[in-house]
Scaffold this motif. Structure first.
Motif, PDB file in Angstrom:
ATOM      1  N   GLY A  81     -26.976 -11.654  10.857  1.00 56.22           N
ATOM      2  CA  GLY A  81     -26.207 -11.719  12.095  1.00 56.22           C
ATOM      3  C   GLY A  81     -25.027 -12.649  11.943  1.00 56.22           C
ATOM      4  O   GLY A  81     -25.006 -13.480  11.044  1.00 56.22           O
ATOM      5  N   PRO A  82     -24.046 -12.515  12.819  1.00 55.18           N
ATOM      6  CA  PRO A  82     -22.866 -13.363  12.714  1.00 55.18           C
ATOM      7  C   PRO A  82     -23.171 -14.806  13.122  1.00 55.18           C
ATOM      8  O   PRO A  82     -24.230 -15.074  13.684  1.00 55.18           O
ATOM      9  CB  PRO A  82     -21.876 -12.725  13.688  1.00 55.18           C
ATOM     10  CG  PRO A  82     -22.713 -11.957  14.652  1.00 55.18           C
ATOM     11  CD  PRO A  82     -23.958 -11.564  13.937  1.00 55.18           C
ATOM     12  N   THR A  83     -22.258 -15.705  12.833  1.00 51.85           N
ATOM     13  CA  THR A  83     -22.405 -17.099  13.228  1.00 51.85           C
ATOM     14  C   THR A  83     -22.572 -17.185  14.748  1.00 51.85           C
ATOM     15  O   THR A  83     -21.880 -16.487  15.478  1.00 51.85           O
ATOM     16  CB  THR A  83     -21.143 -17.887  12.804  1.00 51.85           C
ATOM     17  OG1 THR A  83     -20.884 -17.583  11.443  1.00 51.85           O
ATOM     18  CG2 THR A  83     -21.342 -19.375  12.968  1.00 51.85           C
TER      19      THR A  83
ATOM     20  N   HIS B  10     -25.434 -14.401   7.176  1.00 54.61           N
ATOM     21  CA  HIS B  10     -24.438 -13.532   7.796  1.00 54.61           C
ATOM     22  C   HIS B  10     -23.837 -12.604   6.732  1.00 54.61           C
ATOM     23  O   HIS B  10     -22.878 -11.890   6.992  1.00 54.61           O
ATOM     24  CB  HIS B  10     -23.347 -14.361   8.469  1.00 54.61           C
ATOM     25  CG  HIS B  10     -22.576 -15.221   7.509  1.00 54.61           C
ATOM     26  ND1 HIS B  10     -22.921 -16.525   7.253  1.00 54.61           N
ATOM     27  CD2 HIS B  10     -21.525 -14.953   6.730  1.00 54.61           C
ATOM     28  CE1 HIS B  10     -22.103 -17.017   6.351  1.00 54.61           C
ATOM     29  NE2 HIS B  10     -21.239 -16.092   6.009  1.00 54.61           N
ATOM     30  N   SER B  11     -24.450 -12.644   5.520  1.00 56.70           N
ATOM     31  CA  SER B  11     -23.864 -11.877   4.430  1.00 56.70           C
ATOM     32  C   SER B  11     -24.618 -10.571   4.184  1.00 56.70           C
ATOM     33  O   SER B  11     -25.810 -10.561   3.890  1.00 56.70           O
ATOM     34  CB  SER B  11     -23.865 -12.734   3.157  1.00 56.70           C
ATOM     35  OG  SER B  11     -23.983 -11.916   2.025  1.00 56.70           O
ATOM     36  N   MET B  12     -23.911  -9.463   4.295  1.00 54.55           N
ATOM     37  CA  MET B  12     -24.499  -8.153   4.091  1.00 54.55           C
ATOM     38  C   MET B  12     -25.003  -7.993   2.654  1.00 54.55           C
ATOM     39  O   MET B  12     -26.047  -7.401   2.429  1.00 54.55           O
ATOM     40  CB  MET B  12     -23.454  -7.107   4.401  1.00 54.55           C
ATOM     41  CG  MET B  12     -23.938  -5.714   4.227  1.00 54.55           C
ATOM     42  SD  MET B  12     -22.620  -4.581   3.875  1.00 54.55           S
ATOM     43  CE  MET B  12     -21.837  -5.178   2.439  1.00 54.55           C
TER      44      MET B  12
ATOM     45  N   ILE C 215     -31.439   1.558   8.113  1.00 51.85           N
ATOM     46  CA  ILE C 215     -30.455   1.079   9.089  1.00 51.85           C
ATOM     47  C   ILE C 215     -29.084   1.631   8.755  1.00 51.85           C
ATOM     48  O   ILE C 215     -28.329   2.061   9.624  1.00 51.85           O
ATOM     49  CB  ILE C 215     -30.422  -0.461   9.109  1.00 51.85           C
ATOM     50  CG1 ILE C 215     -31.753  -0.988   9.634  1.00 51.85           C
ATOM     51  CG2 ILE C 215     -29.273  -0.974   9.971  1.00 51.85           C
ATOM     52  CD1 ILE C 215     -31.860  -2.493   9.658  1.00 51.85           C
ATOM     53  N   SER C 216     -28.798   1.649   7.473  1.00 51.90           N
ATOM     54  CA  SER C 216     -27.488   2.109   7.068  1.00 51.90           C
ATOM     55  C   SER C 216     -27.337   3.626   7.319  1.00 51.90           C
ATOM     56  O   SER C 216     -26.246   4.105   7.600  1.00 51.90           O
ATOM     57  CB  SER C 216     -27.301   1.685   5.613  1.00 51.90           C
ATOM     58  OG  SER C 216     -26.621   2.590   4.897  1.00 51.90           O
TER      59      SER C 216
ATOM     60  N   SER D 174     -20.715  -1.667  11.424  1.00 53.75           N
ATOM     61  CA  SER D 174     -19.665  -2.436  10.758  1.00 53.75           C
ATOM     62  C   SER D 174     -20.256  -3.661  10.080  1.00 53.75           C
ATOM     63  O   SER D 174     -19.792  -4.079   9.029  1.00 53.75           O
ATOM     64  CB  SER D 174     -18.566  -2.823  11.749  1.00 53.75           C
ATOM     65  OG  SER D 174     -19.084  -3.701  12.695  1.00 53.75           O
ATOM     66  N   PHE D 175     -21.349  -4.221  10.657  1.00 57.14           N
ATOM     67  CA  PHE D 175     -21.905  -5.436  10.068  1.00 57.14           C
ATOM     68  C   PHE D 175     -22.581  -5.179   8.727  1.00 57.14           C
ATOM     69  O   PHE D 175     -22.655  -6.066   7.887  1.00 57.14           O
ATOM     70  CB  PHE D 175     -22.886  -6.085  11.046  1.00 57.14           C
ATOM     71  CG  PHE D 175     -22.942  -7.566  10.874  1.00 57.14           C
ATOM     72  CD1 PHE D 175     -21.869  -8.358  11.259  1.00 57.14           C
ATOM     73  CD2 PHE D 175     -24.029  -8.171  10.293  1.00 57.14           C
ATOM     74  CE1 PHE D 175     -21.887  -9.720  11.063  1.00 57.14           C
ATOM     75  CE2 PHE D 175     -24.056  -9.542  10.095  1.00 57.14           C
ATOM     76  CZ  PHE D 175     -22.986 -10.315  10.485  1.00 57.14           C
ATOM     77  N   ILE D 176     -23.097  -3.951   8.531  1.00 57.69           N
ATOM     78  CA  ILE D 176     -23.722  -3.688   7.236  1.00 57.69           C
ATOM     79  C   ILE D 176     -22.781  -2.920   6.304  1.00 57.69           C
ATOM     80  O   ILE D 176     -23.225  -2.318   5.331  1.00 57.69           O
ATOM     81  CB  ILE D 176     -25.079  -2.979   7.374  1.00 57.69           C
ATOM     82  CG1 ILE D 176     -24.897  -1.652   8.097  1.00 57.69           C
ATOM     83  CG2 ILE D 176     -26.088  -3.829   8.103  1.00 57.69           C
ATOM     84  CD1 ILE D 176     -26.149  -0.817   8.049  1.00 57.69           C
ATOM     85  N   GLY D 177     -21.495  -2.964   6.610  1.00 57.80           N
ATOM     86  CA  GLY D 177     -20.522  -2.493   5.642  1.00 57.80           C
ATOM     87  C   GLY D 177     -19.967  -1.107   5.886  1.00 57.80           C
ATOM     88  O   GLY D 177     -19.136  -0.629   5.123  1.00 57.80           O
TER      89      GLY D 177
END
Lengths: 283, 320
Positions: B33-35, B189-191, B218-219, B229-232
């Protein structure tokens, strides 16, 4: 890195004019601080120290002062550490007020401190009655000196320790606890060793502040029964009152020398790589 | 098995809402998750430094919600390692055993295999401040594993490492986990970390877990644009014309990675707006119909009049 070092050496950032100004103003202040000390020391020759200054009266007054200051420092650290921890780790209503109370002793004129202590601990006052119950009396004795010292010097140790604990990440304590340490184990094995240097610094400051106290002592214990001795600072005052400037020189010089010596020794200990086997903090 | 049941925590400016999470034994679970999404707060709740307003934390059937941290059997590795700088590495590692009054000999026997596995033998007599970031990280992990925890919490363990050390450490971590199988919750926070390390993955946003599954699942089926977008899956487009070509229902949005395209004569026409040379390939920004997309190709020799024809090789349909 190389270049930056070079620049620093050359101090190219500042003009000669600007630097001179800063130097001159700073030196005026340093000279102001050093001149009374050096002047007193210049008035006493080494032979005089042994013949006239190291009198039994002077030695015993210095002894009392150092002893009382040492006891007061221990008391300050014992009560001050939990208080510093409280102020840096716990959140509670009125925390700012408590923080301000810790700083009050710096603001109050010290003769007033003496009066205040008498109003609480003198024989007929509430604190005095309680003390009497345990067979302790207050006034004209070492207890009065120590109380006054604790009052005027506590702030320095508490504030120093408080800042150090605040700078220690709280997660460190949580991690130690997840590893199985109890709250007290965390205190004694993590927090206290990690801020050992600050505890020592706070102790030195408090100790030095205690030794220099005269105002409050003149009220609560101008002399100490049974021997009618005085603490060193009061002794200087008394000798000045009785014989004027020349009489006060000897004890003043002795006080300066001893204070500086102990201060230097403590500073050396503080500068050591390891204190109580605890290595220097690094970033 | 670790279970978070309906964990809720309300703070002034932020709240964790109904967090449900299940981490199986020996599993490597990554919370992505993001910061500011509440990841570290979940760690603090499991470690015991924060008590949730509602909900339960159950570890192997044992309710630890209100236990003090020292009774939880949780190994906690924080982002800044939290090493005890006043102790040598060996004393850091054996700290948890010493406070449990384990004898020095037994402690050494317990930590020996861990120290060997993580290659720390040379460092035992050093103080933490002389160690590199990667070494500190290993000491922190070994220290946490030495108490044989029911779960190992890793809070952004790779974020403060140099990029080249980071990849190497990631590989090492995966290999060691595969061998030792300690149950792990890793937040990041890193994919990349999530994709490489996770057996299972949870995606958290603003204090809510919005999707849980294997990375591939999930992808393939992201539940929202955010997840995609968070998983690339950088490109998210809503274009019925393209949907028709790709055989996707009208009105659905599709998402794909910049690398999941190839040049094809009968592909969709893309107007090129800009290009950036990468170490491998070329990043091309542009538009198909009215949607902005980014693709990464190996060569640009096929570009004609600022246009290129591309085919989307692999894509996901957003499931909302």
């Amino acid at each position: 890195m190389h270049i930056r070092k070079h620049i620093k050496k050359k101090d190219m950032r500042y003009s000669r004019y600007f630097k001179s100004m800063i130097w001159i103003i700073s030196l005026i202040f340093i000279i102001f601080i050093l001149s009374p000390i050096l002047r007193i020391l210049s008035l006493v020759s080494i032979s005089e120290i042994f013949t006239q200054v190291l009198t039994p009266e002077n030695i015993s007054s210095i002894e009392i002062t150092l002893y009382a200051a040492a006891i007061s420092t221990l008391i300050v650290l014992f009560f001050g550490f939990p208080l510093a921890y409280l102020l840096s780790r716990f959140n509670f209503p009125g925390k700012k007020i408590l923080d301000a109370i810790v700083e009050i002793p710096i603001m109050i004129p010290h003769s007033v401190v003496g009066i205040g202590l008498l109003f609480v601990f003198a024989e007929s006052e509430p604190g005095g009655i309680l003390f009497n119950y345990f067979g302790i009396s207050f006034g004209y004795n070492l207890i009065a000196v120590i109380f006054a010292y604790v009052f005027v010097s506590g702030t320095y140790a508490i504030k120093t320790m408080e800042e150090a604990i605040k700078a220690l990440p709280p997660r460190l304590e949580i991690v130690a606890r997840t590893l199985g340490a109890s709250q007290f184990q965390v205190m004694f094995r993590i927090v206290i060793p990690r801020i050992a240097r600050s505890i020592l610094t706070g102790g030195i400051l408090s100790w030095a502040r205690a030794i220099s106290e005269v105002g409050a002592i003149l009220i609560v214990a101008p002399y100490i029964i049974p021997g009618y001795e005085s603490i060193a600072g009061v002794d200087v005052y008394n000798q000045f009152e009785v014989t004027g400037l020349p009489g006060a020189v000897g004890i003043s010089a002795l006080l300066i020398v001893i204070s500086l010596l102990i201060f230097i020794v403590l500073k050396i200990i503080q500068g050591q790589e390891n204190i109580f086997f605890v290595p220097r903090e690094r970033k | 098995m670790i279970e978070l049941k309906n964990i809720t925590l309300r703070l002034k400016s932020f709240s964790l809402q109904n967090i449900d999470l299940k981490i199986n034994d020996n599993e490597y679970f990554v919370l992505l998750g993001p910061t500011g999404s509440g990841k570290s707060m979940i760690m603090d709740i499991i470690a015991g430094s924060i008590i949730p307003d509602e909900g339960r934390i159950i570890i192997n059937g044992r309710d630890i919600t209100y236990l003090p941290p020292e009774k939880r059997k949780v190994g906690y590795v924080t982002q800044d390692y939290s090493l005890f700088d006043h102790m040598k590495v060996i004393d850091n590692i054996t700290f948890g055993l010493r406070v449990r009054k384990v004898s020095e000999k037994d402690a050494m026997d317990i930590i020996k295999p861990l120290v060997d596995k993580f290659n720390l033998n040379e460092l035992l007599d050093k103080y933490p401040y002389v160690l590199s970031g990667g070494e500190k990280q290993k000491v922190a992990i070994v220290r946490a594993l030495a108490i044989n925890p029911d779960i190992l919490l890793l809070d952004e363990p790779l974020v403060s490492l140099d990029p080249n050390i980071r990849s190497r450490f990631m590989v090492e971590l995966k290999n060691i986990h595969e061998e030792m199988k300690f149950t792990t919750l890793h937040v990041t926070h890193s994919m990349d970390e999530a994709e490489y390390l996770a057996d299972h993955l949870g995606i958290i946003k603003s204090g809510r877990i919005i999707q849980v599954g294997k990375f591939d699942e999930i992808s393939r089926n992201p539940v929202s644009d955010f997840v995609a977008s968070f998983i690339g899956l950088e490109n998210i487009i809503s274009d019925d014309e393209i949907n028709k070509i790709l055989n996707v229902d009208k009105g659905k949005r599709i998402a794909f990675r910049p690398v999941d395209v190839e040049i094809s004569d009968n592909g969709i026409e893309m107007d090129i707006e800009g290009m950036q040379k990468l170490y491998s390939g070329i990043r091309i920004m542009g538009k198909v119909n009215n949607s902005k997309i980014t693709v990464i190709l190996n060569s640009v020799s096929e570009i004609k009049n600022g246009k290129i024809k591309i085919k989307i090789k692999r894509f996901s349909v957003i499931q909302d």
